[in-house]
Design an enzyme around this catalytic site. Sequence first.
Site, PDB file in Angstrom:
ATOM      1  N   HIS A  51      11.849  83.468  54.518  1.00  0.00           N
ATOM      2  CA  HIS A  51      11.553  83.650  55.944  1.00  0.00           C
ATOM      3  C   HIS A  51      10.140  84.110  56.229  1.00  0.00           C
ATOM      4  CE1 HIS A  51      15.686  82.879  56.991  1.00  0.00           C
ATOM      5  NE2 HIS A  51      16.083  83.763  56.101  1.00  0.00           N
ATOM      6  N   CYS A 101      20.596  70.110  55.780  1.00  0.00           N
ATOM      7  CA  CYS A 101      21.736  70.103  54.841  1.00  0.00           C
ATOM      8  C   CYS A 101      21.919  71.456  54.141  1.00  0.00           C
ATOM      9  CB  CYS A 101      21.538  69.043  53.761  1.00  0.00           C
ATOM     10  SG  CYS A 101      21.298  67.371  54.376  1.00  0.00           S
ATOM     11  N   ALA A 155      15.366  55.879  72.924  1.00  0.00           N
ATOM     12  CA  ALA A 155      14.942  55.981  74.329  1.00  0.00           C
ATOM     13  C   ALA A 155      14.077  57.219  74.539  1.00  0.00           C
ATOM     14  CB  ALA A 155      16.163  56.028  75.251  1.00  0.00           C
ATOM     15  N   ASN A 182      21.725  58.132  67.670  1.00  0.00           N
ATOM     16  CA  ASN A 182      22.475  56.952  67.234  1.00  0.00           C
ATOM     17  C   ASN A 182      21.562  55.801  66.885  1.00  0.00           C
ATOM     18  OD1 ASN A 182      25.128  57.442  67.090  1.00  0.00           O
ATOM     19  ND2 ASN A 182      25.665  56.495  69.023  1.00  0.00           N
ATOM     20  N   THR A 395      27.387  45.457  60.231  1.00  0.00           N
ATOM     21  CA  THR A 395      26.675  44.811  61.331  1.00  0.00           C
ATOM     22  C   THR A 395      27.217  43.422  61.660  1.00  0.00           C
ATOM     23  OG1 THR A 395      24.544  43.979  62.081  1.00  0.00           O
ATOM     24  CG2 THR A 395      24.872  44.025  59.713  1.00  0.00           C
ATOM     25  N   ARG A 420      32.305  41.279  71.538  1.00  0.00           N
ATOM     26  CA  ARG A 420      32.957  42.332  70.744  1.00  0.00           C
ATOM     27  C   ARG A 420      34.348  42.693  71.249  1.00  0.00           C
ATOM     28  NH1 ARG A 420      27.678  46.124  69.854  1.00  0.00           N
ATOM     29  NH2 ARG A 420      26.782  44.655  68.391  1.00  0.00           N
ATOM     30  N   HIS A 522      32.237  52.313  69.592  1.00  0.00           N
ATOM     31  CA  HIS A 522      30.848  52.021  69.226  1.00  0.00           C
ATOM     32  C   HIS A 522      29.852  52.376  70.320  1.00  0.00           C
ATOM     33  CE1 HIS A 522      27.598  50.102  67.129  1.00  0.00           C
ATOM     34  NE2 HIS A 522      27.413  49.191  68.055  1.00  0.00           N
ATOM     35  N   GLY A 565      22.619  44.018  70.231  1.00  0.00           N
ATOM     36  CA  GLY A 565      21.167  43.837  70.310  1.00  0.00           C
ATOM     37  C   GLY A 565      20.594  44.262  71.645  1.00  0.00           C
TER      38      GLY A 565
HETATM   39  O1  MEZ Z   1      23.658  46.413  69.286  1.00  0.00           O
HETATM   40  C1  MEZ Z   1      24.513  46.707  68.446  1.00  0.00           C
HETATM   41  O2  MEZ Z   1      25.434  47.468  68.674  1.00  0.00           O
HETATM   42  C2  MEZ Z   1      24.450  46.071  67.128  1.00  0.00           C
HETATM   43  C3  MEZ Z   1      23.338  45.159  66.940  1.00  0.00           C
HETATM   44  C4  MEZ Z   1      25.400  46.320  66.236  1.00  0.00           C
HETATM   45  C5  MEZ Z   1      25.591  45.559  65.005  1.00  0.00           C
HETATM   46  O3  MEZ Z   1      26.653  44.971  64.854  1.00  0.00           O
HETATM   47  O4  MEZ Z   1      24.699  45.506  64.173  1.00  0.00           O
END
Ligand code: MEZ
Length: 589
Positions: A51, A101, A155, A182, A395, A420, A522, A565
């Site tokens: 510290h 961690c 963002a 995320n 993905t 989706r 998601h 995307g």
């Molecule tokens: O935009 C998304 O949620 C994305 C591209 C997810 C993925 O399946 O890779």
Amino acid sequence: MRSVRKCFLVFLLAVLIGLPVWSLEAAPPDQTGPSLADLHKAKGQNCKSCHGESMKVDDNESGVNAQCASCHGSLADLGAKSKHDINAHKSHLGQINCTACHHGHVASKPYCLNCHTFDMKIPGSTAKTGIERKIVRKDPTRDRADVVVIGAGAAGFTAAITAHDAGANVILLEKMPITGGNSMLSAGGMNAANTQFQAKKNIKDSTDLMFTDTMKGGKNINNPELVRILAEKSAESVEWLTSLGADLSDVGRFGGASVNRIHRPTGGSVIGAHLIGVLRKNAEDRKIDIRVNSKVVELLRDADGKVTGVQVEGKHRGLYVIEAKAVVIAAGGFSANAQMVEAFKPEFAGMTTSNQPGAQGEGMKLGEAAGGQLIDMKEIQIHPTVAAGSRILITEAVRGNGAILINREGKRFVNELTTRDAASAAILKQTGKSAFLVFDDSIRKSLKQIDGYFHLDLVKEGATVEELAKAMGVPADALKASVDAYNAAFDAKNDAEFKRPDLPRAIRTPKFYAIEVKPGIHYTMGGLKIDTLTRVINKDGAPVPHLYAAGEVTGGVHGANRLGGNSISETITFGRIAGATAAKQATGK
Ligand code: MEZ
């Protein structure tokens, strides 16, 4: 093999961190062990060793982390020493604090375990007797900034960098111990129309087509003005990221898109860690004041309702105020908040999520408490392909590059490139509410990130389709017939049975592979209502003065269903608008 690897990893962590290996000899999980502070004391260290003389710890824990690095080496040094596949010191989390961690006084926990299920013990992980900090302190000193940005995902970083470049003094706050949100987990890529990278590949796209696809995907309840901006500014956003050092040169196809439009790094590598690495570096190069472990608990307003700053709960500093001329909320969605998900969508109760644990919807609550209106809150997206028994998103690019979905009966059951919601609904109707993504070596080689699924032991394989069927536990003749039928459709360039619009590769090149997948929460499409300048809108339709929002914390861009995307696309385009508008508000320039 896996357990040997894990033992090796545990041993390696011990050696790397400079502790005697005995300290890791896994006490059974229910047994209390020494904390990291105890272990340091046993080696002759005292409190000041970590510290410093002042014994003061800031919320970024910079002093303690510098001390860890000076004794044990930097994260990069530790990462470079390891040749192991799964290496916590050079993971996709990037440049993070040791203290994310390794905790001194409470049980240490690898950050990776928020999403993965590795049996990864680290020194001090069995400690139970540490000091749990409860913030009671108040720091009466006030900080000041032109613009405060809440949330350091894509963002937030984008808004912070843009506001900084427009001349504003910016503080970027993140409640988690690491930045990235995320966005860092984002696998797929960023949609954009009319880009230089599409042009190089002769892809004919238009902003009108991106607009139409997005509206259709969102079942036309999206705010068309926002969608128009998303499409029209998308190529500019790709250029902006490229100018910061990002590689978005690979272009692929995702569900609901009429053409190849999703941009990602060369070879189809994962986008999130790359993008956050670029944004982090740009923010650090600009010396933007980034504070982790800093949770905003209230937006401050004056008697007219104008937002004048934030009240922050710093992990060490306690409660304090930052006065600001403008505040941007970029705090993400609520996919990891099971209670909120259940409240808005009872049928999704108990479902896994692909999200990081910070996705709790707190930004939405802050905005609402300051007068903002929440819209479309029940529009929650499940992603069809989260690896069964985990939080690992497989993905959509795996399907985009040619994989098919197979059920336990060994049969295809859906157009894999549908939206989706439709793909998830189809999977949930199958035996065991799960399915297998089936692909071959040509598809594996077409997308770098597939290697990651092998590293994580998520893939079953066979030298022939029949062998693969055995590994999957599905009837071999049925799987063979399904794969043959798909290959015939590929040769005929026509999937008459399921109407899959794009058949990029056949499934003929050994080896053959399968990953079991289930739908998981998601993305949350709803959130704070904004206008085209990202001003947060109240229940009467007027802007909440000096309050802006961008990214998943907002509602309206994606309507009832987001196209893959479009999230990264939204974070960059609207993050840039929010940063520019907030800076203008704050500086008057
Ligand atoms: O935009 C998304 O949620 C994305 C591209 C997810 C993925 O399946 O890779």
